[in-house]
Write an enzyme that holds these catalytic residues in place. Structure first.
Site, short mmCIF file in Angstrom:
data_model
loop_
_atom_site.label_atom_id
_atom_site.label_comp_id
_atom_site.label_asym_id
_atom_site.label_seq_id
_atom_site.Cartn_x
_atom_site.Cartn_y
_atom_site.Cartn_z
N GLN A 159 -4.14 -1.65 9.78
CA GLN A 159 -4.15 -2.97 9.13
C GLN A 159 -4.72 -4.02 10.09
O GLN A 159 -4.32 -4.11 11.25
CB GLN A 159 -2.73 -3.34 8.68
CG GLN A 159 -2.63 -4.58 7.82
CD GLN A 159 -3.34 -4.46 6.47
OE1 GLN A 159 -3.49 -3.38 5.91
NE2 GLN A 159 -3.80 -5.58 5.94
N ASP A 175 -10.66 2.94 4.46
CA ASP A 175 -10.98 1.52 4.37
C ASP A 175 -12.49 1.30 4.28
O ASP A 175 -12.95 0.21 3.95
CB ASP A 175 -10.48 0.79 5.63
CG ASP A 175 -9.19 0.00 5.40
OD1 ASP A 175 -8.97 -0.43 4.26
OD2 ASP A 175 -8.43 -0.16 6.37
N LYS A 219 0.84 -1.21 0.00
CA LYS A 219 0.00 0.00 0.00
C LYS A 219 0.87 1.25 0.00
O LYS A 219 0.61 2.21 -0.73
CB LYS A 219 -0.94 -0.01 1.22
CG LYS A 219 -2.03 -1.07 1.11
CD LYS A 219 -2.83 -1.25 2.40
CE LYS A 219 -3.81 -2.41 2.25
NZ LYS A 219 -4.60 -2.67 3.47
#
Ligand code: GUN
Length: 290
Positions: A96, A119, A52
């Site tokens: 994460q 997200d 990412k």
């Protein structure tokens, strides 16, 4: 059978995002900035977060990676999240997952400002998604929609079967495929570990989206001739033929299923790169709104 090439499509998307960043800067704007928090050194999460961060660089974003020890307390992690919430230079934040067992993922997700939740996991974003209001869509389902769109896959009126009901993929995917949107209007069946007649259901799927995290779970006998198959699974298996000694495999037995379907995503190079491209797209959006 045609491959739904996520690598190629995500590169196109990234080129489009990079172009927008160039225009943004030319008009006096600032670089979009994504912050990522990684707790502990779990191998797979480390790989995903690094990918990412690398993708941010490729499209001209700034990025900040905050690494915390796996023994970090929940309150310290929440403080880090709040600091980023208050930092006007950072547009988007991801933490994460999975997190160590002593930390509540729900608390962490709910602490991220919805405007920075690229997200799309915050209840506000998931609720807005449900209502078809503007929101950040969870990156993996959004990447799948984009892939189906760019390959002009007809979804309206089709039977879409989703295997797996995770908050990150299966559940939002089922909602998105049923929405009254360009890629949507499916009749959706969401299946999970308690589904009793799974094979009978999957065999009636025009579009089969597999996200249960079990190596090569879907066999050819579970798939209708001509179906579109999307494989979200990623499992590392030992390999004698790769330099690293590992290779990635999906939730679908690719060799046998690919002979039967019309379209299929490969692993790697299917859904994974599309997830990253969608995260970048959300971050660009957050930066424009910031
Ligand atoms: N773990 C697996 N997929 C994801 C994702 O899309 N976002 C975050 N934050 N963690 C994940």
């Amino acid at each position: 059978m045609q491959l739904l090439d996520g690598k190629l499509t995500s590169n196109t998307l990234k080129d489009e995002i990079a172009l927008e960043v160039t225009e943004l800067l030319a008009n006096g704007g600032k670089k979009p900035h994504l912050a990522a928090i990684l707790v502990g050194g779990n191998g797979a999460s480390e790989t995903y977060v690094n990918a990412k961060v690398k993708a941010c660089k490729k499209v001209g974003f700034d990025s900040t990676l905050i690494r915390l020890d796996s023994s970090v307390s929940e309150s310290i992690l929440l403080d880090e999240v709040r600091k980023i919430n208050e930092n006007p230079l950072i547009d988007g934040l991801i933490v994460q997952l999975p997190l160590p067992k002593h930390i509540s993922e729900t608390k962490v997700t709910e602490t991220i400002l919805p405007e920075k939740d690229v997200d799309g996991f915050h209840p506000v974003n998931l609720g807005r998604m449900m209502l078809n209001l503007p929101s950040f869509l969870p990156a993996t389902p959004a990447g799948i929609l984009e892939l189906l769109d760019r390959y002009n896959i007809e979804t309206s009126g089709k039977h879409c079967v989703v295997i797996g009901r995770s908050h990150i993929v299966g559940s939002p995917m089922s909602i998105l495929m049923a929405r009254n949107t360009k890629v949507g209007n499916c009749t959706v069946t969401l299946t999970h570990s308690r589904t009793t007649n799974l094979e009978e259901i999957t065999r009636s799927a025009d579009i089969l989206i597999v996200a249960l995290g079990k190596l090569e779970f879907v066999k050819a006998c579970m798939v209708k001739q001509g179906a579109v198959v999307v494989d979200v699974g990623i499992t590392r298996v030992k390999s004698a033929t790769t330099k690293s000694g590992w290779k990635l495999k999906g939730d679908v037995a690719f060799d046998e299923v690919s002979k039967k379907c019309s379209y299929i995503t490969p692993v790697p190079g299917g859904v994974g790169p599309m997830t990253i491209a969608s995260l970048l797209k959300n971050t660009l959006q957050a930066s424009k709104q910031n």
